[in-house]
Design an enzyme around this catalytic site. Structure first.
Site, PDB file in Angstrom:
ATOM      1  N   HIS A  37       0.825  -1.202   0.000  1.00 42.72           N
ATOM      2  CA  HIS A  37       0.000   0.000   0.000  1.00 42.72           C
ATOM      3  C   HIS A  37       0.861   1.255   0.000  1.00 42.72           C
ATOM      4  CE1 HIS A  37      -2.656   2.921   2.387  1.00 42.72           C
ATOM      5  NE2 HIS A  37      -3.147   2.850   1.168  1.00 42.72           N
ATOM      6  N   HIS A  79      -1.403  10.588  -2.318  1.00 48.53           N
ATOM      7  CA  HIS A  79      -2.645  10.103  -1.727  1.00 48.53           C
ATOM      8  C   HIS A  79      -3.599  11.223  -1.367  1.00 48.53           C
ATOM      9  CE1 HIS A  79      -5.281   8.916   1.649  1.00 48.53           C
ATOM     10  NE2 HIS A  79      -5.449   7.838   0.926  1.00 48.53           N
TER      11      HIS A  79
END
Length: 275
Positions: A37, A79
């Site tokens: 991730h 992100h």
């Protein structure tokens, strides 16, 4: 979502080794598969080239990232929808609050330090462009689970992402077959990706209700929920359906606790985790 721990990385390396050609296997080839991730974000600043390198050193051959569009239409890997948390944007551009990615040009973002917040040895790390990220993954032979962030605020981003993937060779048979999945929380976005590039595997983030799963299966190959939302009944409902390419829908869960993801994935009978 918390980044992968060393224990999970070891399991991933053992369960899904690199092929003799050095390319990543098809998603679902190992059970469970651990996808890094934002890269190996315990070892390096998330979503940076250093995080990709760290994931590779740990044996993690699939990497998840987040893609957004800048003010001048370039694609960068980040992100948050603002630059505040992971760069020095407040110091560099003090009068530009709230420092949204979409309000800065790619050249301005390229000036920012995206590593010092994580640790002094990463000072000077930059926010990578999608192009640079793809080149680094290709260098390592890694696969990519690419999340399109905030598509509603960037109309047409799906075509832009696919165009960048095409320019860098990621829409050829080898990449599409075993090294690329495009996902989003936005169902219309995933449907647009499937319409524009029907051969590309896609994923829906979240846990759609049972009566919406059949709709998702028309344009998606994966349903990727938060681990805490899983139930045996929901998992069975997903696995009963075949996705856009005729194979059973897969599940890759995120939001797992340290050193528990692989065990939980096995217990639930899902294909892997984004951790």
């Amino acid at each position: 979502m918390r980044p992968a721990a060393a224990g999970l990385a070891f399991v991933a390396m053992a369960a899904v080794p690199l092929s003799a050609a050095g390319t990543a296997p098809r998603v679902g080839a190992g059970s469970p598969l651990v996808i890094a991730h934002r890269g190996a974000a315990r070892d390096a600043p998330e979503n940076t080239l250093s995080a990709v390198d760290a994931a590779y050193r740990r044996g993690l051959i699939w990497v998840e990232n987040d893609v957004q569009r800048t003010k001048d239409g370039r694609l960068v890997v980040l992100h948050d929808t603002t630059l505040r948390r992971t760069t020095d944007v407040e110091r560099m551009f003090p009068d530009r609050a709230p420092w949204r990615v979409r309000d800065f040009t790619a050249a301005e973002i390229a000036r920012l330090d995206a590593g010092s917040w994580f640790g002094p040895r990463f000072a000077g790390e930059r926010v990578p462009t999608l192009a640079a990220f793809l080149r680094r993954l290709d260098h390592h032979g890694q696969g990519l689970l690419l999340e399109i962030k905030s598509p509603k605020s960037a109309p047409g981003i799906e075509a832009g992402v696919l165009g960048e993937l095409r320019r860098h060779g990621w829409l050829d048979r080898a990449h599409i077959g075993s090294r690329l999945v495009v996902q989003s929380f936005c169902l219309p976005c995933v449907a647009r990706v499937h319409k524009l590039a029907p051969r590309v595997r896609t994923g829906v983030l979240g846990a759609p209700a049972g009566d919406r799963l059949a709709r998702c299966a028309r344009f998606a190959d994966q349903i990727n929920p938060r681990m805490s939302t899983l139930s045996s009944r929901w998992i069975k409902a997903v696995h009963r359906l075949r996705g856009a390419h005729g194979r059973p829908l897969e599940i890759y869960a995120w939001g797992v606790g340290k050193n528990t993801g692989v065990r939980l994935a096995r217990a639930f009978g899902i294909e892997g985790i984004i951790s």
